[in-house]
Enzyme design. Structure first.
Site, PDB file in Angstrom:
ATOM      1  N   GLY A 162      67.668  44.031  48.077  1.00  0.00           N
ATOM      2  CA  GLY A 162      68.560  43.900  49.235  1.00  0.00           C
ATOM      3  C   GLY A 162      69.376  45.166  49.427  1.00  0.00           C
ATOM      4  N   GLY A 181      74.342  45.739  49.586  1.00  0.00           N
ATOM      5  CA  GLY A 181      73.376  46.566  48.857  1.00  0.00           C
ATOM      6  C   GLY A 181      73.606  48.055  49.049  1.00  0.00           C
ATOM      7  CG  ASP A 209      58.549  37.551  51.244  1.00  0.00           C
ATOM      8  OD1 ASP A 209      59.551  37.172  50.588  1.00  0.00           O
ATOM      9  OD2 ASP A 209      57.992  36.860  52.123  1.00  0.00           O
ATOM     10  CE  LYS A 212      74.603  33.525  47.157  1.00  0.00           C
ATOM     11  NZ  LYS A 212      73.665  34.695  47.001  1.00  0.00           N
ATOM     12  N   PRO A 244      82.036  37.076  44.937  1.00  0.00           N
ATOM     13  CG  PRO A 244      80.877  38.394  46.475  1.00  0.00           C
ATOM     14  CD  PRO A 244      80.673  37.391  45.380  1.00  0.00           C
TER      15      PRO A 244
END
Lengths: 346, 420
Positions: free
Chosen positions: A9, A15, A52, A147, A170
């Site tokens: 990412g 990223g 991917d 997540k 975060p």
């Protein structure tokens, strides 16, 4: 010690800042990026893998010669009443499982994964919460549910076949490249709605400059390589460590953007009135949804969003202080100015 | 009394506090003390001095339990004597320093008094009859005398250093470090001494005297707040205590802050000063939380809640540059009456921190820093004093109805009286 990093990412908002933080170390490390697209402005010193995440072979190929993996990839979180559940789970959970399997197959020892402060959110106020808080029985939304699963998978893989892992949580990330937080606030301003303040501004909110989050990821990778560190298998709250009244952040953004709204001109909507307005807005949304495809609709003010804005949401980051040696490097004010400068230059 | 009540007319809780305070005050240590000293002429003189030299401290000192009352009264009078020497710009500098440095010995000299103060020095009468204070001081148990002498020694030398040093106290304070040091000498040391006296009396745990930083912060928080509030008064008297390291960031002309055209700069300087004070809040609350004796708690808490209320009042308030800004009497009485337990004190701090936060202005260069300091104080409270109330508990309905009736009746009586 120099590492050979792969940033998954690495073309995304966070990223790109991870790449910068690695560069800033100037320790002779090499950087490779894995992402679904290669940007036109990809820097020449970075080896770029387009692939991917959900395909084992794609990931496996990118991991050749890599010593540390920082996985920041995640699909965009859309505010919709019809969230793409399958997409979230396939990338956040299956994709992450794939990364873990590929790391093991390559004998890689360090994996840091971006999680989210929301994984322990119940939708109620979060006051000074630390990492000992359990996951709620019901995640606040589908995205967060994926997540949570992602984080569980990552932490469970710690210690398996020599792999060490940890996650960074975060909260309210902003900074150059941000497409949600600060642009959202500027949009409020353009609509002339920045005169309205919901509630008395007594709830505190943590905001996190993206460069600080990126810095924490790199610190975490470093600590995973240290046998004396307790970082392996742990999740870490990472914020700027300076919670402030929610509307103060917005007021500062508006002021710096040239739209100063003095306190005397603000209209404070009490919580009750806001809920009524939200109820109307939700009703309009529901009526529209009967005629229009839901995924085409943008949700306006909703009661749950008001509740979010009205409730405190701040974290105890002493674990990251202690184990990662983390402290915010860029403060809120500087972060806001950097963000606005980036928006202007685009 | 009428103007005091009228000032609080839009604030029912203050009205009821004022009336309760005036007419329903419970039997207190003050009355007890009045009886105790009735037959002791010398002691009575000392409490008279206390009344005359300090409006704000006299009542709270007299409310202390018997074990501490006299010791703290004399501690106050000795320091007031020292201050009267330091304050007097008519004294010769060498003579002043000699007195300041030896004052801890002077208090043991029976019969000593001092008539050299300038005629306008407001507390000169105290030193003229200082032999009375010394006699009473010598009656105190040795453990108290030792503490008072020790602090007098440190403070006297500190003041002498300032009076004779590069940064003459009455002209300017340069750095934040100087500012802290000055506040330590004149207020932080008082905190040290008080903690030592509390511990020596046995009313508080000896540990209260161990953590010097906490005691220091108690004094610093009060002193710094007063220094902000007193900008104009001090300026008119030719003094400035605001450190140049803070105001120099925004202007070269400290006295020019009073000019209307400098209002923006003045606002920035003021918020930078308030920011500096806010950092002491965690220490203040930690100290108060550790106290055990009710009379000591009230004695310590009352000035601190007054200070946070004052700090919220002066923040972003241009009046500071033109006159002495003070909290309403009704507010003061309400705060005094509420400062009896930690829950209330934390609630009062939270309320005023919020008031301060609502006055924070996005155009101020210290906006985010004030915001962060507000968040820090609140976060500190939720971490270290969890379950603290957010606002003062409301009185139960029946008692507040009763008090409101009393308020209205008294108001009517006073107003009728005024127009007779």
């Amino acid at each position: 010690m120099p590492e050979k990093y792969l940033v998954i990412g690495g073309n995304g908002f966070l990223g790109r800042h991870v790449l910068e933080q690695i560069r800033l170390r100037k320790d002779g490390s090499s950087i490779a990026v894995f992402d679904i697209v290669k940007p036109a402005d990809a820097p020449a010193d970075i080896k770029f893998f387009v692939g991917d995440l959900r395909k084992f072979d794609d990931v496996f190929a990118a991991l050749d010669g890599i010593t540390a993996v920082i996985h920041t990839a995640s699909p965009p979180h859309v505010n919709s009443s019809n969230p793409p559940r399958d997409l979230y789970f396939s990338i956040n959970v299956d994709g992450t499982k794939n990364v873990i399997a590929a790391c093991k197959a390559r004998g890689i020892k360090k994996l840091v994964v971006t999680s989210s402060g929301s994984v322990i959110s119940t939708g109620e106020a979060m006051v000074n919460v630390d990492e000992s808080t359990p996951y709620p029985p019901q995640a606040i939304d589908v995205y967060t549910e994926s997540k949570i699963e992602c984080e569980k998978v990552v932490l469970a893989a710690n210690g398996e076949e020599g792999l060490t892992t940890c996650t960074i949580r975060p909260s309210a990330i902003f900074g150059p490249g941000d497409r949600q937080l600060i642009p959202g606030m500027l949009e409020v301003c353009q609509k002339g709605q920045h005169r309205f303040q919901i509630g008395d501004n007594s709830s505190l909110m943590d905001f996190t400059y993206v460069g600080n989050v990126a810095y924490a990821h790199v610190l975490a990778a470093e600590k995973l390589g240290d046998v004396k560190s307790e970082a392996a298998g742990q999740a870490f709250n990472v914020t700027n460590g300076t919670p402030i009244p929610f509307w103060d952040f917005a007021s500062k953004v508006w002021f710096e953007a040239g739209d100063y709204m003095p306190n005397s001109k603000k209209i404070v909507l009490p919580y009750g009135a806001s809920v009524v307005i939200a109820y109307i807005s939700e009703t309009i949304y529901n009526i529209k949804a009967m005629f229009v495809d839901k995924s085409q609709l943008k949700e306006g003010l909703s009661r749950s969003r008001i509740k979010q804005a009205m409730s405190s949401r701040y974290f105890n980051i002493s674990k990251a202080n202690r184990i990662l040696g983390y402290e915010a490097r860029v403060g809120l004010e500087e972060g806001i100015k950097l963000s606005l400068a980036a928006i202007k230059s685009n | 009394m009428l103007d005091v009540l009228l000032a609080s007319i839009g604030h029912p809780s203050e009205l009821s506090a004022l009336i309760t305070y005036k007419f329903f005050k419970p039997e207190s240590n003050i009355n007890r003390n009045q009886k105790l000293i009735a037959n002791n002429e010398r002691k009575k003189r000392c409490y008279d001095f206390l009344d005359k030299t300090s409006r704000s401290f006299s009542a709270v000192i007299q409310e202390l339990d018997d074990e501490l009352r006299d010791a703290i009264c004399l501690f106050y009078l000795v320091l007031r004597g020292l201050d009267t020497i330091e304050d007097d710009m008519t004294l010769d500098l060498d003579r002043k320093c000699e007195l300041l440095r030896s004052f801890d010995k002077i208090i043991f000299q029976r019969g000593w008094n001092f008539k050299e103060n300038g005629p306008n020095e407001k507390d000169r009468h105290l030193l003229v009859d200082f032999q009375i204070v010394i006699e009473e001081f010598l009656e105190l148990p040795k453990k108290f005398q030792d503490v008072i002498a020790d602090i007098t020694n440190q403070m006297g030398n500190g003041m002498a250093d300032y009076a004779s040093g590069d940064h003459r106290e009455n002209t300017a304070v340069a750095t934040i470090k100087d500012f802290d040091l000055y506040c330590h000498y004149v207020a932080g040391l008082v905190g040290w001494g008080l903690s030592d006296l509390f511990a020596a009396s046995g009313l508080e745990d000896p540990s209260i005297a161990k953590d010097k930083r906490l005691s220091d912060s108690m004094g610093m928080f009060l002193q710094k707040t007063n220094i902000i509030r007193d900008y104009r008064e001090d300026l008119d008297d030719g003094r400035q205590f605001w450190p140049k390291e803070i105001w120099g960031k925004y202007t070269d002309d400290f006295a020019g802050l009073v000019k209307p055209e400098n209002a923006k700069t003045a606002q920035a300087v003021l918020s930078a000063m308030v920011l500096n004070v806010l950092e002491h809040i965690p220490d203040v609350l930690t100290y108060l939380k550790s106290l055990k004796n009710q009379s000591v708690f009230n004695f310590c808490a009352i000035p601190q809640v007054m200070a946070i209320a004052t700090l919220a009042l002066v923040f972003n308030n241009q009046d500071v540059y033109h006159r002495n800004v003070k909290i309403r009497k009704g507010t003061a009485v309400k705060l005094i009456m509420a400062s009896t337990n930690m829950d209330n004190v934390v609630a009062i701090f939270r309320e005023y921190i919020h008031v301060l936060s609502t006055k924070n202005d996005a155009a101020d260069p210290n906006f985010i820093n004030i915001s962060i300091a507000v968040g820090k104080a609140e976060q500190w409270i939720t971490t270290n004093l969890p379950d603290s109330p957010r606002t003062l508990a409301k009185r139960s309905d029946s008692s507040s109805t009763f008090i409101m009736l009393a308020v209205l009746a008294s108001l009517a009586a006073i107003i009728l009286n005024a127009y007779k």
